[in-house]
Enzyme design. Structure first.
Site, short mmCIF file in Angstrom:
data_model
loop_
_atom_site.label_atom_id
_atom_site.label_comp_id
_atom_site.label_asym_id
_atom_site.label_seq_id
_atom_site.Cartn_x
_atom_site.Cartn_y
_atom_site.Cartn_z
N SER A 196 0.85 -1.19 0.00
CA SER A 196 0.00 0.00 0.00
C SER A 196 0.89 1.24 0.00
O SER A 196 2.11 1.14 0.19
CB SER A 196 -0.87 -0.03 1.26
N LYS A 197 0.34 2.38 -0.25
CA LYS A 197 1.10 3.63 -0.13
C LYS A 197 0.12 4.79 -0.07
O LYS A 197 -1.00 4.69 -0.59
CB LYS A 197 2.02 3.81 -1.36
#
Ligand code: NAD
Length: 475
Positions: A105-106
């Site tokens: 994720s980011k």
């Protein structure tokens, strides 16, 4: 950059495709692994300086083959969906490579943090965190952010506090983000973890003379000439450790406002201190100033460490980059087009998905510490010391025997007696992880004729791990 340059996300996809083409994945699985599962865009208002200011933020989830998903939150003015998705996808493969049990994720917020006061940043961070928390995009069992460019311990502590306020009965609240300060549920050694990981990655690379020879180099790290771009969290720690512990000479430091050079090696702590007080390298008395920083990427050196932003080595300058060895401390500093040019030139690239994985590795340790509610080493440290003491006492007794004629070396007792505390354990876990991940990549690199670079080898290892995870549990 030239017109043909792919975007950051396309660049990562091209690198992924290169590796996937060498694999026999079940039909359709390649596409499933490549695409980003979801991206949430949030626009929120904060009352600041007598007006309402609207901010745009992102949280992207690339793969949920393991949960929670994990990845940093970046604060920068030019954050965009393409970038966040590229970074989320790199997180998936990074976690798989270092066997951190997370999906990728980011997140990002379009903001130049230097334009705001500390209390304003707190207000903005709380509001952003609120938007993510209420959608479970910050959550100890589903999505665990960490620091990235423009964020650090302070922002993580605020996010953790915001989560705790909104989830008052969650006993695991502290595990909702990592990279917190040690006095707010963080772990020793997290701040420098990514830079330390870069150092461990280079140390491991230099343990294999045949790998070093592929880059046209020889010997050890001692005396190697290094160029570092970006003296922030990652670049500073990597440069500091390499110069003070491994004998490297940091001949050039490139920052936003230019570069600093000294063929004898820059004193990294002094340069960092200057930047902290003056906002850049211009005027710094500890080296010679060069206005055109980007050109310095093309200078002669043994090792180039881009540790700032993506896309700095691209189709426009790759041909002129002289470094025989590049270690990608930043995410995506080499575009797919540049990667191809450099591969043909014989440049060895230690790829981002491995090189900067130290951060997520120590974040994993922090998350485990938060969930177990106990500091690493607390139970065994004194017991370990007591057992060591038994041996030392016995050795001391024997050394008094004149006939045996030997004695303990100076400092032996002190060093041997010391049981491992949290920092020593974190370093040992990080070193072990970086060595293990490199070995898994190099095995593929050396054993397959169709794999000519470490990046493809790294992707092959990661993709096959993600694929087996999907195959084991279904989609
Ligand atoms: P940071 O904000 O602490 O530092 C970035 C540094 O780069 C700053 O000193 C900044 O002035 C400099 N910089 C920015 N733009 C530049 C440019 N165009 N030219 C030269 N210098 C420039 O950020 P960081 O946390 O050190 O992250 C740097 C890179 O490492 C990013 O790509 C990030 O995604 C990656 N990374 C960070 C971590 C982490 O734990 N912080 C973990 C993995 C990867």
């Amino acid at each position: 950059m030239t017109a043909a340059e792919p975007t950051f996300r396309q660049s990562v996809e091209l690198m992924f495709n290169r590796a996937a083409a060498l694999m026999e994945l079940p039909p359709g699985l390649e596409e499933k692994i490549r695409v980003c599962n979801s991206t949430y865009v949030v626009r929120f208002g904060v009352r600041l300086r007598g007006e309402v200011r609207t901010f745009t933020g992102y949280r992207s989830v690339h793969s949920e083959h393991m949960e929670p998903v994990k990845g940093g939150i970046r604060y920068a003015a030019n954050v965009n969906q393409d970038e966040v998705e590229a970074l989320a996808s790199l997180m998936t493969f990074k976690c798989a490579l270092v066997e951190a049990p997370f999906g990728g994720s980011k997140g990002g917020l379009c903001i130049d943090p230097r334009q705001y006061e500390e209390h304003e940043l707190e207000q903005i961070t709380r509001r952003f965190a609120y938007e993510l928390i209420k959608r479970d995009l910050i959550n100890p069992s589903q999505n665990v952010p960490a620091p990235d460019m423009g964020t650090g311990e302070k922002e993580m502590a605020i996010m953790a506090d915001q989560y705790a306020r909104m989830n008052t009965t969650d006993i695991n609240a502290r595990a909702c983000v990592t990279g917190k300060p040690p006095n707010a549920g963080g772990i020793q050694g997290r701040v420098e973890a990514t830079g330390r990981g870069v150092q461990y990655a280079l140390q491991e690379f230099f343990r294999y003379p045949e790998d070093v020879a592929k880059a046209g180099l020889d010997g050890s790290l001692d005396g190697k000439r290094v160029i570092v771009q970006g003296l922030g969290n990652v670049g500073y720690h990597a440069a500091l450790f390499l110069s003070t512990e491994d004998g490297c000479k940091i001949t050039h430091v490139i920052e936003r406002d230019g570069a600093l050079t000294n063929p004898e090696g820059l004193d990294i702590a002094l340069v960092r201190d200057w930047i902290a007080h003056h906002g850049g390298v211009r005027g710094c008395p500890h080296g010679h100033y060069i206005e055109e920083g980007l050109k310095v990427l093309e200078e002669d050196c043994d090792i180039l460490i881009p540790a700032a932003i993506e896309g700095v080595i691209n189709m426009g300058n790759a041909e002129r980059v002289k470094a025989p060895l590049i270690i990608e401390a930043a995410n995506g500093p080499v575009t797919a087009g540049a990667d191809e040019i450099l591969r043909h030139k014989g440049t060895v690239i230690i790829p981002d998905l491995y090189a900067n994985a130290g951060g997520v590795t120590v974040s994993y340790f922090e998350w485990v510490k938060n969930l177990s509610h106990i500091r690493f080493g607390r139970m065994q440290r004194r017991q370990e010391e007591a057992r060591h003491e038994l041996i030392v006492n016995e050795l001391e007794r024997l050394s008094k025997d004149k006939e045996l004629g030997w004695s303990l070396s100076p400092n032996f007792k002190e060093k041997y007696l010391k049981g491992a505390g949290e920092l020593e354990l974190v370093r040992s876990g990080l070193d072990d992880t970086m060595r293990g991940a490199y070995q898994s990549m190099r095995e593929v690199w050396h054993s397959r004729n169709d794999v000519t670079d470490l990046r493809t080898a790294g992707f092959l290892v990661s993709i096959s791990r993600v694929a087996s995870s999907y195959q084991a549990k279904g989609l």
